[in-house]
Design a protein around this motif. Structure first.
Motif, mmCIF file in Angstrom:
data_model
loop_
_atom_site.group_PDB
_atom_site.id
_atom_site.type_symbol
_atom_site.label_atom_id
_atom_site.label_comp_id
_atom_site.label_asym_id
_atom_site.label_seq_id
_atom_site.Cartn_x
_atom_site.Cartn_y
_atom_site.Cartn_z
ATOM 1 N N ARG A 7 0.833 -1.206 0.000
ATOM 2 C CA ARG A 7 0.000 0.000 0.000
ATOM 3 C C ARG A 7 0.869 1.259 0.000
ATOM 4 N NH1 ARG A 7 -3.431 -0.137 4.892
ATOM 5 N NH2 ARG A 7 -4.250 1.797 4.041
ATOM 6 N N GLN A 8 1.975 1.236 0.759
ATOM 7 C CA GLN A 8 2.874 2.387 0.813
ATOM 8 C C GLN A 8 3.534 2.619 -0.547
ATOM 9 O OE1 GLN A 8 5.150 0.860 4.027
ATOM 10 N NE2 GLN A 8 3.653 1.468 5.580
ATOM 11 N N PHE A 9 3.925 1.564 -1.209
ATOM 12 C CA PHE A 9 4.532 1.671 -2.534
ATOM 13 C C PHE A 9 3.516 2.237 -3.525
ATOM 14 C CE2 PHE A 9 8.671 0.267 -3.891
ATOM 15 C CZ PHE A 9 8.621 0.378 -5.271
ATOM 16 N N GLU A 10 2.313 1.704 -3.483
ATOM 17 C CA GLU A 10 1.254 2.173 -4.370
ATOM 18 C C GLU A 10 0.909 3.633 -4.113
ATOM 19 O OE1 GLU A 10 -0.606 0.354 -6.956
ATOM 20 O OE2 GLU A 10 1.356 -0.620 -6.722
ATOM 21 N N ALA A 11 1.087 4.089 -2.871
ATOM 22 C CA ALA A 11 0.776 5.474 -2.514
ATOM 23 C C ALA A 11 1.888 6.442 -2.923
ATOM 24 C CB ALA A 11 0.514 5.582 -1.013
ATOM 25 N N TYR A 25 9.114 5.492 -3.015
ATOM 26 C CA TYR A 25 10.033 4.926 -4.005
ATOM 27 C C TYR A 25 10.759 3.713 -3.435
ATOM 28 C CZ TYR A 25 14.637 6.217 -2.227
ATOM 29 O OH TYR A 25 15.789 6.276 -1.492
ATOM 30 N N GLY A 26 10.614 3.532 -2.111
ATOM 31 C CA GLY A 26 11.221 2.372 -1.481
ATOM 32 C C GLY A 26 10.528 2.055 -0.167
ATOM 33 N N THR A 27 10.561 0.791 0.193
ATOM 34 C CA THR A 27 10.024 0.360 1.483
ATOM 35 C C THR A 27 10.961 -0.691 2.074
ATOM 36 O OG1 THR A 27 8.690 -1.424 0.540
ATOM 37 C CG2 THR A 27 7.613 0.715 0.779
ATOM 38 N N ALA A 28 10.906 -0.819 3.370
ATOM 39 C CA ALA A 28 11.677 -1.863 4.049
ATOM 40 C C ALA A 28 10.836 -2.401 5.190
ATOM 41 C CB ALA A 28 12.997 -1.315 4.584
ATOM 42 N N VAL A 29 10.920 -3.694 5.383
ATOM 43 C CA VAL A 29 10.264 -4.327 6.515
ATOM 44 C C VAL A 29 11.290 -5.274 7.128
ATOM 45 C CG1 VAL A 29 9.234 -6.155 5.083
ATOM 46 C CG2 VAL A 29 8.227 -5.603 7.296
ATOM 47 N N PHE A 30 11.336 -5.334 8.462
ATOM 48 C CA PHE A 30 12.314 -6.198 9.095
ATOM 49 C C PHE A 30 11.778 -6.777 10.384
ATOM 50 C CE2 PHE A 30 12.971 -2.193 11.129
ATOM 51 C CZ PHE A 30 13.454 -2.467 12.399
ATOM 52 N N SER A 31 12.390 -7.874 10.785
ATOM 53 C CA SER A 31 12.084 -8.509 12.066
ATOM 54 C C SER A 31 13.424 -8.832 12.716
ATOM 55 C CB SER A 31 11.272 -9.782 11.848
ATOM 56 O OG SER A 31 12.062 -10.745 11.167
ATOM 57 N N TYR A 78 15.154 -9.244 6.791
ATOM 58 C CA TYR A 78 14.605 -7.988 6.301
ATOM 59 C C TYR A 78 14.370 -8.076 4.803
ATOM 60 C CZ TYR A 78 19.265 -6.682 4.533
ATOM 61 O OH TYR A 78 20.457 -6.645 3.870
ATOM 62 N N MET A 79 13.529 -7.172 4.292
ATOM 63 C CA MET A 79 13.251 -7.097 2.873
ATOM 64 C C MET A 79 13.193 -5.629 2.487
ATOM 65 S SD MET A 79 10.038 -8.659 0.701
ATOM 66 C CE MET A 79 8.808 -7.671 1.536
ATOM 67 N N VAL A 80 13.885 -5.297 1.418
ATOM 68 C CA VAL A 80 13.893 -3.933 0.911
ATOM 69 C C VAL A 80 13.393 -3.962 -0.527
ATOM 70 C CG1 VAL A 80 15.343 -1.951 0.289
ATOM 71 C CG2 VAL A 80 15.832 -3.255 2.374
ATOM 72 N N VAL A 81 12.495 -3.084 -0.859
ATOM 73 C CA VAL A 81 12.037 -2.905 -2.230
ATOM 74 C C VAL A 81 12.325 -1.453 -2.582
ATOM 75 C CG1 VAL A 81 10.062 -2.938 -3.799
ATOM 76 C CG2 VAL A 81 10.218 -4.632 -1.953
ATOM 77 N N LYS A 82 13.073 -1.273 -3.679
ATOM 78 C CA LYS A 82 13.501 0.076 -4.030
ATOM 79 C C LYS A 82 13.471 0.228 -5.545
ATOM 80 C CE LYS A 82 17.589 3.014 -3.465
ATOM 81 N NZ LYS A 82 18.936 3.069 -2.891
#
Length: 169
Positions: free
Chosen positions: A57-61, A64-70, A74-78
């Protein structure tokens, strides 16, 4: 493994079984205690996230990049034009091996997957082709470089051993 990271490509035409072979190799290498990363080249644009997730949803909004981690990954989309596999390899300095999916025309040592019902012609000849993983008899494979080692596509253990023993020239 030693300090030298091994890089090997698994190549072939679309739907030849590259991902299946890579997954079978990953199981073998993981059981050996190896850290193996996979980098796949996709000739088309792809959706990097699952619809409905916060990062999607953040990317669609407009991000230009998002990251999620635990605590464990982690995963980065850029968004970025012209990223290379060399740049991506630097993200895995601790990997013993990097398997590349695709890269049929690149200079990395490679195994080409040629599977009955999908293809009979080698598309990697002259591009550092180390072996062909196949279920087709050698006389039925059309290739520009006859004499390339044939591996049984249904014997991933032999393919894993070949990759581990392979030394680039």
């Amino acid at each position: 493994m030693g300090s030298q990271q091994k890089i090997f490509a698994i190549s072939g035409v679309k739907n030849s079984g590259k991902t299946t072979l890579i997954c079978r190799l990953l199981e073998i290498f993981s059981k050996m205690g190896m850290k193996v990363a996979v980098i796949k080249h996709d000739g088309h644009e792809f959706d990097a996230d699952v619809p409905g997730t916060d990062t999607y949803r953040q990317f669609e909004a407009g991000a230009y990049g998002t990251a999620v981690f635990s605590s464990g990954k982690y995963m980065v989309v850029k968004e970025r034009k012209n990223v290379t596999e060399e740049e991506l390899m630097k993200l895995f300095p601790e990997a013993d091996m990097i398997l590349l999916e695709g890269f049929k025309n690149d200079p990395y040592p490679k195994i080409e997957v040629i599977r009955r019902g999908n293809s009979v012609k080698s598309v990697c000849s002259g591009c550092n082709l180390a072996a062909i993983a196949t279920n087709i008899p050698s006389e039925e494979i059309l290739q520009d470089s006859p004499g390339v080692l044939l591996l049984d596509i249904d014997d991933p253990q032999a393919t894993a051993e070949f990759i581990l023993s392979y030394h680039s020239v």
